[in-house]
Design a protein around this motif. Structure first.
Motif, PDB file in Angstrom:
ATOM      1  N   LYS A 858       0.767  -1.147  -0.023  1.00 13.36           N
ATOM      2  CA  LYS A 858       0.126   0.000   0.009  1.00 13.36           C
ATOM      3  C   LYS A 858       1.034   1.170   0.094  1.00 13.36           C
ATOM      4  N   ALA A 859       1.971   1.529   0.961  1.00 17.21           N
ATOM      5  CA  ALA A 859       2.827   2.584   0.895  1.00 17.21           C
ATOM      6  C   ALA A 859       3.412   2.492  -0.421  1.00 17.21           C
ATOM      7  N   ASN A 860       3.846   1.702  -1.133  1.00 19.45           N
ATOM      8  CA  ASN A 860       4.650   1.719  -2.361  1.00 19.45           C
ATOM      9  C   ASN A 860       3.561   2.064  -3.347  1.00 19.45           C
ATOM     10  N   MET A 861       2.196   1.749  -3.354  1.00 19.70           N
ATOM     11  CA  MET A 861       1.522   2.277  -4.603  1.00 19.70           C
ATOM     12  C   MET A 861       0.953   3.770  -4.113  1.00 19.70           C
ATOM     13  N   ASN A 862       0.905   3.922  -2.688  1.00 20.61           N
ATOM     14  CA  ASN A 862       0.478   5.421  -2.634  1.00 20.61           C
ATOM     15  C   ASN A 862       1.613   6.139  -2.910  1.00 20.61           C
ATOM     16  N   ASP A 863       2.860   6.113  -2.949  1.00 25.52           N
ATOM     17  CA  ASP A 863       4.053   6.802  -3.198  1.00 25.52           C
ATOM     18  C   ASP A 863       3.941   7.103  -4.826  1.00 25.52           C
ATOM     19  N   ALA A 864       3.463   5.909  -5.404  1.00 26.57           N
ATOM     20  CA  ALA A 864       3.593   5.953  -6.954  1.00 26.57           C
ATOM     21  C   ALA A 864       2.286   6.868  -7.516  1.00 26.57           C
ATOM     22  N   LEU A 865       1.107   6.812  -6.687  1.00 23.10           N
ATOM     23  CA  LEU A 865       0.201   7.438  -7.080  1.00 23.10           C
ATOM     24  C   LEU A 865       0.065   9.032  -6.809  1.00 23.10           C
ATOM     25  N   LYS A 866       1.089   9.366  -5.877  1.00 20.90           N
ATOM     26  CA  LYS A 866       1.205  10.641  -5.241  1.00 20.90           C
ATOM     27  C   LYS A 866       1.749  11.643  -6.708  1.00 20.90           C
ATOM     28  N   GLU A 867       2.560  10.626  -7.407  1.00 17.13           N
ATOM     29  CA  GLU A 867       3.042  11.612  -8.420  1.00 17.13           C
ATOM     30  C   GLU A 867       2.377  12.025  -9.467  1.00 17.13           C
ATOM     31  N   ALA A 868       1.123  11.587  -9.549  1.00 15.09           N
ATOM     32  CA  ALA A 868       0.107  11.817 -10.715  1.00 15.09           C
ATOM     33  C   ALA A 868      -1.032  12.884  -9.963  1.00 15.09           C
ATOM     34  N   ASP A 869      -1.832  13.485 -10.682  1.00 14.49           N
ATOM     35  CA  ASP A 869      -2.899  14.328 -10.286  1.00 14.49           C
ATOM     36  C   ASP A 869      -4.201  13.523  -9.957  1.00 14.49           C
ATOM     37  N   GLY A 870      -5.078  14.068  -9.783  1.00 18.44           N
ATOM     38  CA  GLY A 870      -6.402  13.120  -9.315  1.00 18.44           C
ATOM     39  C   GLY A 870      -6.877  12.235 -10.274  1.00 18.44           C
ATOM     40  N   GLU A 871      -7.046  12.702 -11.558  1.00 17.30           N
ATOM     41  CA  GLU A 871      -7.647  12.086 -12.452  1.00 17.30           C
ATOM     42  C   GLU A 871      -6.807  10.684 -12.898  1.00 17.30           C
ATOM     43  N   LEU A 872      -5.511  10.966 -12.984  1.00 19.37           N
ATOM     44  CA  LEU A 872      -4.532  10.156 -13.430  1.00 19.37           C
ATOM     45  C   LEU A 872      -4.562   9.027 -12.265  1.00 19.37           C
ATOM     46  N   GLN A 873      -4.559   9.246 -11.177  1.00 15.62           N
ATOM     47  CA  GLN A 873      -4.806   8.489 -10.082  1.00 15.62           C
ATOM     48  C   GLN A 873      -5.991   7.549  -9.975  1.00 15.62           C
ATOM     49  N   MET A 874      -6.905   8.120 -10.483  1.00 17.67           N
ATOM     50  CA  MET A 874      -8.253   7.018 -10.696  1.00 17.67           C
ATOM     51  C   MET A 874      -7.867   6.254 -11.755  1.00 17.67           C
ATOM     52  N   ALA A 875      -7.421   6.836 -12.900  1.00 22.93           N
ATOM     53  CA  ALA A 875      -7.218   5.988 -14.092  1.00 22.93           C
ATOM     54  C   ALA A 875      -6.088   4.888 -13.759  1.00 22.93           C
TER      55      ALA A 875
END
Length: 907
Positions: A858-875
């Motif tokens: 979960k921590a690794n995925m959260n770190d990766a997702l933080k590099e993108a904006d909201g829509e990219l995170q959802m995508a």
């Protein structure tokens, strides 16, 4: 001469009292002396008779005999005694006290001063006795005031001749007793109060000159004068000059609106209060009199001259108004003088300022005004109390009226002739022009009973409220509500034209209403168009009775009459409509239908289709049950388009704004059913098609709402994997079994928990259970749905049943995980929904150990997702989930649309 007094009873009338006094006095006179006394008494009786001063019970000869028997009492003294004893002393013993008294100026003491035969005891001696020996006279305020005026006047007179004092006392005594008809201090009576008339005249002149007494022309009597600077006579004369020739009739009408004269005999016999309105006219106002009136009138024509009489013969008598009785009054001049006196005095009261500061003048004014008003009222009262003094006419017929009683008989006879067609309704509560609020409330209750309980005895009205009394007097006694040959109570019109069969005389007015209804066949009309005619002669029906009569007509002719409210045909009247009819009858019209032979074949099809009992019915009788059924359809059936065929919709819409039941049944309805009208008249197959389509359409309309509910029953059964033909009671049990316990797995954010709770209700009828579910789904009862509510309810049912399936999976996984995993855990439903592909989902349980194990991921995925904006995170999450389920679905080139559902409690 010798006189003895005997005790005797005193009676009320003057004649009886005088006879008692005469019997109490014993004369010892010679024949010559007795003759002289008799002659003198006769002259005095004649003088009093000419002055009309004798009591009403005495004629001249009787009075002469009594006066002689009462000698030595002067006739005026004899007449004064009983009045004084009643008015002043208020004690019958006072008369005997006087006759037996030896006190000063008592009868015995006065006898001692009679020196020779022929001497009399004059009124002044009566005054002396009562002022000296009857202190009780002072107990009455009014009498005390009058007596004080006389005593004061005597004291003010000072030294003067004896005759002046005697006349003043006589006038004062007559003033004290008040005018008893013409027995008052008039010139004729006062002239008798001394032995010689010349002495009286001289005393009067001296007393008048000294302003001790005054002659009042208006009452024709002398009055003791207290002294005033205000000359009332002069003011009256001056004001009458200003008054000029006023309008006598107008003055009487404005000032003396005489009470209506009730024709008592007619009122009792007919049950309708009838009366005449008195009004005054004269030669100058006859042209202002309305030639026709809605009210019976007695027109008093005031004639003051021969020219006025000629005007009466040429202009007034010529009128043929049936409600007017015209009266030629020959005392117009007398009335004018009397009214002028009152008007003048009223004006003096307003304008003479000095009158208000002079108490003596005020008292004189009050007496004179009271006398003037009394005289005016007496003259007016005599118009009716002594009708024989005038000439009475109805139309051109001279009426023989000899007394007040015969006037009443004539008034009733005239009204009987004028209102010859008036029915008899003997109920004074409703049979009037303006019924009370209590009567109107009873009328409303009776109207409801007439429509709801026609076949019941007394219309089903229990006990004896006001409406029952109205019913019995106005409907049962008139035989408008009777028992028919089948033993049922029904409304009907009179069956016989014979008067012996119609004691309430209802037949004439019923015939008139029936003729009016015949005139409605081409165009509907309102019954209130008859109001003015039926209230006027010869019918004279009271306004309060008309609504009840009209309702009876509607009930008796219901098979032939179509009723319209605001020009829209209504096949039946609800209680609300009846109440509106009573308040606003102008909004309702009726039309009679007696059409036979027209479109007979279509008529027979309707008759056999709707009733099939072989009876002949009017087209209106056939239209009513169809219209009643269609107009009573629930709101859903009235509005839906999706739930009905086009044909059923067309038939339904016909009745909403239908203007004529004939056109509806013989033209519009066949056309809406898709029948060729021209062909149907002669084609038997087309007629059969008409019959079948009519029945099919009526059934479709009738079962529209039940079909809707049945469709939702099938949808509910399908959603819970049940056979679509399952019975409702079994479906309720199956649904409850599936849903029981699921309420613990939702937080009810979208109403799922409320839906589950409703499915779990197992008491009451199954239909109520289904109705409650439908009300929840459509947000209102199903019978009030429109097509929009139907679609929304269907969609909501699909969504809720889908969520219930999800809850079931969560519950199963939770229960399975609980056996394998120890401690607390959460259950998640993970779903992927992608266009063009089936849905995929998985349920996963996460306990404490798994939660710890995935922390690094979960921590690794959260770190990766933080590099993108909201829509990219959802995508990113969407594709990740989709690829996770890739093995379970076919790959597509479409842009994926995914969503993740995470929940501990699914709603």
């Amino acid at each position: 001469m010798h006189h003895e007094i005997e005790d005797s009873l005193i009676l009320e009338s003057a004649e009886q009292v005088l006879r008692i006094v005469a019997a109490a006095i014993d004369h010892e006179l010679t024949s010559k002396e007795q003759g002289d006394i008799g002659k003198k008494a006769a002259r005095q009786a004649k003088a009093m008779a000419v002055a009309k001063a004798l009591p009403g019970t005495l004629d001249e000869s009787t009075a002469a005999e009594l006066f002689a028997s009462c000698y030595p009492l002067h006739p005026v003294s004899a007449l004064l005694l009983p009045i004084l004893c009643q008015k002043v002393a208020q004690n019958e013993r006072t008369l005997f006290s006087y006759l037996g008294s030896r006190e000063a100026h008592g009868f015995r003491e006065s006898l001692s001063r009679c020196e020779k035969v022929g001497d009399l005891i004059y009124p002044w001696e009566i005054y002396e006795y009562f002022i000296l020996n009857q202190p009780a006279a002072l107990s009455d305020h009014f009498t005390h005031r009058r007596w004080a005026e006389v005593v004061t006047a005597i004291e003010r007179l000072g030294d003067t001749q004896v005759d002046d004092v005697h006349i003043l006392k006589a006038v004062g005594l007559l003033n004290i007793i008040g005018a008893q008809g013409n027995f008052k201090a008039s010139k004729d009576i006062v002239s008798l109060c001394l032995p010689k008339k010349v002495s009286v005249h001289r005393a009067i002149d001296r007393l008048t000159e000294k302003s001790v007494i005054q002659y009042r022309k208006f009452s024709a009597e002398y009055r003791v004068w207290q002294g005033s600077d205000f000359d009332l006579d002069a003011n009256v004369e001056a004001e009458q000059g200003k008054l000029g020739r006023f309008d006598l009739a107008e003055s009487l009408n404005s000032r003396h609106a005489l009470m209506p004269i009730v024709a008592r005999k007619y009122t009792i016999q007919s049950g309708a209060l009838r009366y005449f309105h008195p009004t005054f006219v004269d030669a100058s106002t006859i042209h202002l009199l309305e030639q026709k009136s809605n009210h019976a009138r007695i027109v008093f024509y005031l004639a003051e001259s021969k020219d006025d009489e000629r005007t009466f013969w040429s202009q007034v008598l010529d009128s043929t108004a049936s409600l007017d009785i015209r009266v030629l009054c020959l005392n117009g001049d007398q009335l004018r003088k009397s009214v002028a006196e009152v008007l003048t005095l009223e004006e003096i009261q307003k304008t003479a300022q000095e009158l208000h500061s002079d108490p003596v003048a005020q008292r004189e004014y009050k007496d004179r005004f009271s006398e003037a008003v009394a005289k005016e009222e007496d003259l007016l009262d005599r118009l009716l109390s002594e009708p024989q003094l005038n000439r009475w006419y109805w139309k051109t017929e001279k009426l023989s009226i000899k007394s007040k009683r015969s006037l009443q008989e004539v008034l009733s006879r005239v009204l009987g002739a004028v209102y010859s067609k008036s029915p008899v309704f003997k109920n004074e509560l409703i049979n009037r022009d303006k019924p009370s609020s209590q009567a109107n409330a009873a009328k409303n209750k009776l109207a409801i009973a007439m429509f709801n309980n026609e076949t019941e005895v007394d219309l089903g009205i229990d006990k004896f409220p006001a409406e029952k009394a109205i019913y019995r007097a106005c409907l049962r006694e008139t035989k408008l509500h009777v028992l028919d040959d089948d033993g049922d109570w029904v409304f009907q019109g009179p069956k016989s034209a014979r008067k012996s069969d119609d004691p309430c005389n209802i037949n004439p007015v019923w015939k008139r209403i029936d003729a009016f209804l015949d005139g409605t066949e081409q165009q509907a009309k309102s019954l209130i168009q008859l109001n003015l005619e039926l209230m006027a002669p010869p019918y004279g029906i009271k306004q309060g009775m008309l609504p009840i009569l009209y309702l009876a007509v509607l009930m008796a002719n219901q098979q032939e009459l179509a009723i319209y409210e605001s020009r829209v045909y209504t096949p039946y009247l609800s209680e609300e409509q009846i109440e509106r009819f009573l308040k606003r009858p102008d909004e309702f019209t009726v039309q009679r239908f007696r059409i036979t032979g027209l479109n007979q074949s279509i008529h027979e099809v309707y008759s056999s289709t709707l009733f099939n009992d072989g009876k002949q019915r009017s087209i209106l009788a056939l239209a009513k049950p169809i219209a009643k059924m269609v107009l009573k359809l629930p709101p859903y059936t009235q509005t839906t388009q999706a739930g009905l065929s086009a044909r059923a919709q067309a038939v339904r819409n016909l009745f909403k704004l239908s203007k004529s039941p004939i056109k509806l049944m013989l033209e519009a309805l066949p056309k809406a059913l898709g029948i060729n009208l021209d062909k149907a008249r002669d084609d038997e197959d087309e007629l059969k098609k008409l019959s079948k389509r009519l029945m099919d359409t009526l059934k479709e309309l009738q079962y529209c709402l039940p079909n809707l509910k049945d469709q939702f029953r099938e949808m509910l059964a399908q959603a819970f994997s049940q056979d679509k033909d399952i019975e409702l009671v079994d479906l309720r049990e199956a649904v409850a079994g599936r849903c029981r316990g699921l309420e613990d797995y939702t937080i009810d954010r979208d109403g799922l928990k409320a839906f589950i709770q409703r499915t779990l209700k197992s008491t009451g009828e199954p239909e109520l259970w289904l109705n409650e579910l439908l009300s929840f789904l459509g947000q209102k009862p199903a019978d009030k749905w429109g097509d929009a509510e139907r679609d929304a309810a269907e969609y909501r049912l699909v969504e809720l049943t889908r969520k219930l399936a999800e809850l079931e999976r969560l519950r199963l996984h939770y229960q399975d995980s609980a056996t394998r995993v120890g401690g607390e855990f959460d259950v998640y439903l993970l779903r992927s929904v992608k266009k063009g592909a089936p849905d995929y989902d998985e349920v996963v349980a996460i306990d404490k150990h798994r939660h710890e194990a995935i922390k690094t991921i979960k921590a690794n995925m959260n770190d990766a997702l933080k590099e993108a904006d909201g829509e990219l995170q959802m995508a990113a999450l969407a594709e990740l989930v989709d690829e996770f389920f890739a093995e379970r679905r076919e790959l597509t080139k479409s842009k994926p649309v995914s969503k993740v559902t995470k929940r501990k409690r699914v709603n």
